[in-house]
Write a protein that holds these residues in place. Structure first.
Motif, short mmCIF file in Angstrom:
data_model
loop_
_atom_site.label_atom_id
_atom_site.label_comp_id
_atom_site.label_asym_id
_atom_site.label_seq_id
_atom_site.Cartn_x
_atom_site.Cartn_y
_atom_site.Cartn_z
N ASP A 133 -20.18 3.71 2.01
CA ASP A 133 -19.79 3.21 0.69
C ASP A 133 -20.35 4.13 -0.39
O ASP A 133 -21.50 4.59 -0.31
CB ASP A 133 -20.32 1.79 0.46
N VAL A 134 -19.54 4.39 -1.42
CA VAL A 134 -19.94 5.24 -2.54
C VAL A 134 -20.06 4.38 -3.79
O VAL A 134 -19.10 3.72 -4.19
CB VAL A 134 -18.92 6.37 -2.77
N VAL A 135 -21.25 4.37 -4.38
CA VAL A 135 -21.52 3.54 -5.56
C VAL A 135 -21.81 4.45 -6.76
O VAL A 135 -22.64 5.36 -6.68
CB VAL A 135 -22.71 2.59 -5.33
N SER A 136 -21.10 4.20 -7.85
CA SER A 136 -21.31 4.97 -9.08
C SER A 136 -21.70 4.03 -10.21
O SER A 136 -21.05 3.01 -10.43
CB SER A 136 -20.03 5.72 -9.49
N VAL A 137 -22.78 4.38 -10.90
CA VAL A 137 -23.23 3.66 -12.09
C VAL A 137 -22.97 4.55 -13.30
O VAL A 137 -23.40 5.70 -13.34
CB VAL A 137 -24.73 3.33 -12.00
N GLU A 138 -22.24 4.01 -14.27
CA GLU A 138 -21.85 4.78 -15.44
C GLU A 138 -22.29 4.06 -16.70
O GLU A 138 -21.89 2.91 -16.93
CB GLU A 138 -20.33 4.97 -15.44
#
Length: 296
Positions: A277-282
């Protein structure tokens, strides 16, 4: 000023993000000897206050003529933007809608817990899924980086003690977190505190209580909120902590997460983070922090 920390053969190096690319500060200081007093580590930059920032600005201006001193960001292995620190202080249940989704009352004082140094990770770094947990969750958070010693500071003065801000992911093993009344075990597993990709100085951010904050999992929008929904503002958090123990330059404060985490969903809809799983916080003005989760 926007800085990064990146790995070189001899350790972690300081870089300045510019339109030309990432300035290798150590290499620039070696080339332009008239600016040897400029800070070449993030610790020296933060500890040195305004004088250090001014020196680094001048070094960056001088180096701009030499293309060889600039690196391409996508080719760098980024480190945590504050690789050394005294402490990581976290605030729990600090967004109104997050408290609502968990059916919990709003806290009357900030709920504090901590993470240890082993939890730090950089942008692009893999986060291992611990074998002891089956319920790994993401939490997008605004991180405050302290710039000077703060003890018993007022709310009115609190933001003047901030060096800057960055995006953070307060990764949480929910089954370990709620096994006891103490949250620590579920919060400080290895690499459970990615921060980055940039450390942005406070003057470039403006009001930290008015920033958009989002999380994406495999490209799907999961959290979409604003720091304006925080129960306790950044200045209130800093002031409150400083009345109980001093905050030191380089200390990191995670300010809580908005609604949209997995634990806030009905049980039948909870699908926990899994291998690859790839998690991005922006976060607005702070860049996009991305990490891939891997089976340990």
């Amino acid at each position: 000023m926007i800085t990064v920390s990146f790995y070189k053969q001899d350790g972690i190096a300081l870089g300045v993000r510019t339109e030309r690319g990432i300035l290798d500060v150590q290499a620039a200081a070696s080339r332009f000897t008239e600016w040897t007093d400029a800070p070449v580590t993030i610790e020296a930059l933060i500890d040195g206050g305004d004088k250090s920032r001014q020196l680094l600005d001048k070094l960056t201006d001088a180096a701009y003529q030499d293309e060889s001193l600039f690196l391409q960001e996508e080719e760098l292995e980024l480190a945590p933007v504050v690789p050394k620190h005294s402490k990581i202080v976290c605030v729990g249940l600090n967004y109104r809608k997050h408290a609502d989704e968990c059916n919990l009352p709003y806290p009357t004082t900030p709920i504090l817990f901590s993470k240890f140094a082993n939890a730090l990770a950089g942008h692009g770094e893999d986060v291992p899924l611990p074998k002891e947990s089956e319920k790994i969750d993401y939490e997008a958070e605004l991180a405050i980086v302290i710039g000077k010693r703060a003890s018993n500071v007022t709310e009115e003065d609190a933001l003047s003690y901030v060096y800057g801000y960055c995006s953070a992911n307060d990764v949480s093993a929910r089954d370990l977190q709620f096994a006891t009344s103490q949250w620590l075990l579920g919060k400080t597993c290895d690499k459970f505190c990615p921060i980055g990709p940039y450390l942005v100085s406070a003057d470039e951010v403006g009001n930290p209580d008015q920033l958009q904050i989002r999380t994406y999992v495999n490209g799907e929008l999961r959290q979409n909120s604003s720091t304006s929904d925080m129960i306790f503002s950044c200045s209130q958090i800093i002031s409150y902590i400083s009345r109980h123990f001093p905050l030191l330059p380089g200390d990191v404060i995670l300010t809580g997460t908005p609604e949209g985490v997995i634990t806030g969903l009905p049980v039948e809809k909870q699908v926990w983070l899994k291998d690859q799983d790839v998690v991005s916080v922006e976060i607005e003005k702070l860049g996009r922090l991305t990490n891939t989760f891997r089976q340990a």
